[in-house]
Design a protein around this motif. Sequence first.
Motif, PDB file in Angstrom:
ATOM      1  N   ILE A  93      80.147  21.330  25.725  1.00 50.36           N
ATOM      2  CA  ILE A  93      78.893  21.520  24.992  1.00 50.36           C
ATOM      3  C   ILE A  93      78.395  22.961  25.115  1.00 50.36           C
ATOM      4  CG2 ILE A  93      78.242  19.098  25.379  1.00 50.36           C
ATOM      5  CD1 ILE A  93      75.965  20.061  27.156  1.00 50.36           C
ATOM      6  N   ILE A  94      78.868  23.677  26.136  1.00 46.41           N
ATOM      7  CA  ILE A  94      78.460  25.075  26.289  1.00 46.41           C
ATOM      8  C   ILE A  94      78.973  25.890  25.101  1.00 46.41           C
ATOM      9  CG2 ILE A  94      78.637  27.150  27.716  1.00 46.41           C
ATOM     10  CD1 ILE A  94      78.864  25.277  30.164  1.00 46.41           C
ATOM     11  N   ASP A  95      80.256  25.688  24.749  1.00 47.25           N
ATOM     12  CA  ASP A  95      80.806  26.381  23.575  1.00 47.25           C
ATOM     13  C   ASP A  95      80.115  25.918  22.299  1.00 47.25           C
ATOM     14  OD1 ASP A  95      82.583  27.974  24.953  1.00 47.25           O
ATOM     15  OD2 ASP A  95      84.226  26.514  24.849  1.00 47.25           O
ATOM     16  N   TYR A  96      79.794  24.630  22.250  1.00 47.47           N
ATOM     17  CA  TYR A  96      79.102  24.075  21.081  1.00 47.47           C
ATOM     18  C   TYR A  96      77.773  24.799  20.856  1.00 47.47           C
ATOM     19  CZ  TYR A  96      76.494  20.663  18.242  1.00 47.47           C
ATOM     20  OH  TYR A  96      75.737  20.060  17.264  1.00 47.47           O
ATOM     21  N   TYR A  97      77.026  24.990  21.934  1.00 49.79           N
ATOM     22  CA  TYR A  97      75.724  25.661  21.823  1.00 49.79           C
ATOM     23  C   TYR A  97      75.855  27.185  21.731  1.00 49.79           C
ATOM     24  CZ  TYR A  97      73.141  21.332  22.636  1.00 49.79           C
ATOM     25  OH  TYR A  97      72.597  20.067  22.520  1.00 49.79           O
ATOM     26  N   LYS A  98      76.943  27.740  22.282  1.00 50.26           N
ATOM     27  CA  LYS A  98      77.173  29.185  22.134  1.00 50.26           C
ATOM     28  C   LYS A  98      77.329  29.548  20.661  1.00 50.26           C
ATOM     29  CE  LYS A  98      79.151  30.681  26.553  1.00 50.26           C
ATOM     30  NZ  LYS A  98      80.384  31.084  27.288  1.00 50.26           N
ATOM     31  N   ALA A  99      77.958  28.651  19.911  1.00 50.00           N
ATOM     32  CA  ALA A  99      78.143  28.888  18.479  1.00 50.00           C
ATOM     33  C   ALA A  99      76.808  28.949  17.745  1.00 50.00           C
ATOM     34  CB  ALA A  99      79.018  27.791  17.873  1.00 50.00           C
ATOM     35  N   GLN A 100      75.771  28.395  18.365  1.00 48.44           N
ATOM     36  CA  GLN A 100      74.425  28.432  17.782  1.00 48.44           C
ATOM     37  C   GLN A 100      73.580  29.558  18.379  1.00 48.44           C
ATOM     38  OE1 GLN A 100      72.458  24.551  17.731  1.00 48.44           O
ATOM     39  NE2 GLN A 100      74.421  23.514  17.826  1.00 48.44           N
ATOM     40  N   GLY A 101      74.179  30.323  19.292  1.00 44.92           N
ATOM     41  CA  GLY A 101      73.477  31.444  19.905  1.00 44.92           C
ATOM     42  C   GLY A 101      72.381  31.033  20.874  1.00 44.92           C
ATOM     43  N   LEU A 102      72.542  29.868  21.497  1.00 44.84           N
ATOM     44  CA  LEU A 102      71.466  29.335  22.344  1.00 44.84           C
ATOM     45  C   LEU A 102      71.712  29.496  23.844  1.00 44.84           C
ATOM     46  CD1 LEU A 102      70.766  25.968  20.479  1.00 44.84           C
ATOM     47  CD2 LEU A 102      69.244  27.950  20.589  1.00 44.84           C
ATOM     48  N   VAL A 103      72.946  29.813  24.246  1.00 40.70           N
ATOM     49  CA  VAL A 103      73.300  29.753  25.671  1.00 40.70           C
ATOM     50  C   VAL A 103      73.032  31.053  26.422  1.00 40.70           C
ATOM     51  CG1 VAL A 103      75.177  29.358  27.321  1.00 40.70           C
ATOM     52  CG2 VAL A 103      75.056  28.003  25.218  1.00 40.70           C
ATOM     53  N   THR A 104      72.397  30.898  27.588  1.00 37.48           N
ATOM     54  CA  THR A 104      72.289  31.991  28.549  1.00 37.48           C
ATOM     55  C   THR A 104      72.814  31.474  29.873  1.00 37.48           C
ATOM     56  OG1 THR A 104      70.308  32.891  27.492  1.00 37.48           O
ATOM     57  CG2 THR A 104      70.765  33.603  29.737  1.00 37.48           C
ATOM     58  N   MET A 121      58.435  24.895  24.771  1.00 45.56           N
ATOM     59  CA  MET A 121      59.864  25.189  24.621  1.00 45.56           C
ATOM     60  C   MET A 121      60.685  23.908  24.737  1.00 45.56           C
ATOM     61  SD  MET A 121      60.603  28.725  26.676  1.00 45.56           S
ATOM     62  CE  MET A 121      62.063  29.094  25.693  1.00 45.56           C
ATOM     63  N   ARG A 122      61.774  23.880  24.012  1.00 44.95           N
ATOM     64  CA  ARG A 122      62.716  22.759  24.093  1.00 44.95           C
ATOM     65  C   ARG A 122      64.021  23.307  24.678  1.00 44.95           C
ATOM     66  NH1 ARG A 122      60.108  22.568  19.212  1.00 44.95           N
ATOM     67  NH2 ARG A 122      58.560  20.894  19.097  1.00 44.95           N
ATOM     68  N   ILE A 123      64.342  22.838  25.870  1.00 41.01           N
ATOM     69  CA  ILE A 123      65.422  23.429  26.650  1.00 41.01           C
ATOM     70  C   ILE A 123      66.415  22.368  27.093  1.00 41.01           C
ATOM     71  CG2 ILE A 123      65.960  24.787  28.718  1.00 41.01           C
ATOM     72  CD1 ILE A 123      62.908  25.567  28.689  1.00 41.01           C
ATOM     73  N   VAL A 124      67.697  22.733  27.091  1.00 38.09           N
ATOM     74  CA  VAL A 124      68.746  21.910  27.694  1.00 38.09           C
ATOM     75  C   VAL A 124      69.270  22.662  28.909  1.00 38.09           C
ATOM     76  CG1 VAL A 124      71.113  21.049  27.437  1.00 38.09           C
ATOM     77  CG2 VAL A 124      69.449  20.685  25.609  1.00 38.09           C
ATOM     78  N   LEU A 125      69.360  21.960  30.036  1.00 35.06           N
ATOM     79  CA  LEU A 125      69.883  22.558  31.266  1.00 35.06           C
ATOM     80  C   LEU A 125      71.267  21.979  31.536  1.00 35.06           C
ATOM     81  CD1 LEU A 125      68.950  24.524  33.515  1.00 35.06           C
ATOM     82  CD2 LEU A 125      68.169  22.531  34.798  1.00 35.06           C
ATOM     83  N   VAL A 126      72.244  22.861  31.683  1.00 32.23           N
ATOM     84  CA  VAL A 126      73.632  22.444  31.892  1.00 32.23           C
ATOM     85  C   VAL A 126      74.155  23.076  33.178  1.00 32.23           C
ATOM     86  CG1 VAL A 126      75.938  22.349  30.859  1.00 32.23           C
ATOM     87  CG2 VAL A 126      73.942  22.464  29.388  1.00 32.23           C
TER      88      VAL A 126
END
Length: 216
Positions: free
Chosen positions: A183-194, A1-6
Amino acid sequence: MRIVLVGPPGAGKGTQATRLAETLHIPHISTGDLFRANISRQTELGKLAKSYMDAGNLVPDEVTIAMAKDRMEQPDAEGGFLLDGFPRNVSQAEALDELLETEDMKLDAVLDLEAPEDEVVKRIAGRRVCRNDSAHVFHVAYTPPKKEGVCDVCGGELYQRDDDSEETVRKRLEVYHTQTEPIIDYYKAQGLVTTVSAMGKVADVTKRAMSALSGS
């Protein structure tokens, strides 16, 4: 898995990154470790980063991105990685997307560790470190020493580091809200954020994060 932790400072990113990376058998890649490794090995990128740091300036995005690219291309990262502290802003997030696209890869998930601001301040501002050995760390509320101001391990004086003061913590939070949180909104637009609650015991936070990654 490739994960970003924020997550904001004090949310426990470092602790959770280590635990998750071990569980998933992928490398934990943190910005701090990248800088230290390149500087200690005296790589060209390390020398460049050090020149900015010694001058009291921020390391430019392109240097950080180049370090991250080099690390992600190492053999142990072929099966995935967990990024902690990178990307730090939208420009870095966009650069990461471009980098992954050139390698025909993509992120699988972005975990947003969430904790109330007052709790974050309490966690960091309550830390006390031993002057004799910085590995001896206590907390006035969560892990207080037996005797106030005295290290249980060696009897050294406990003190609050300058960067742990409430004023400094709140300034760090301002920087986080301004630079990193977008960046949270940036990644939310890609459907990646939990979003994962960072409250409670460390093991419980890890369990919630693993559940989020598994989609359960």
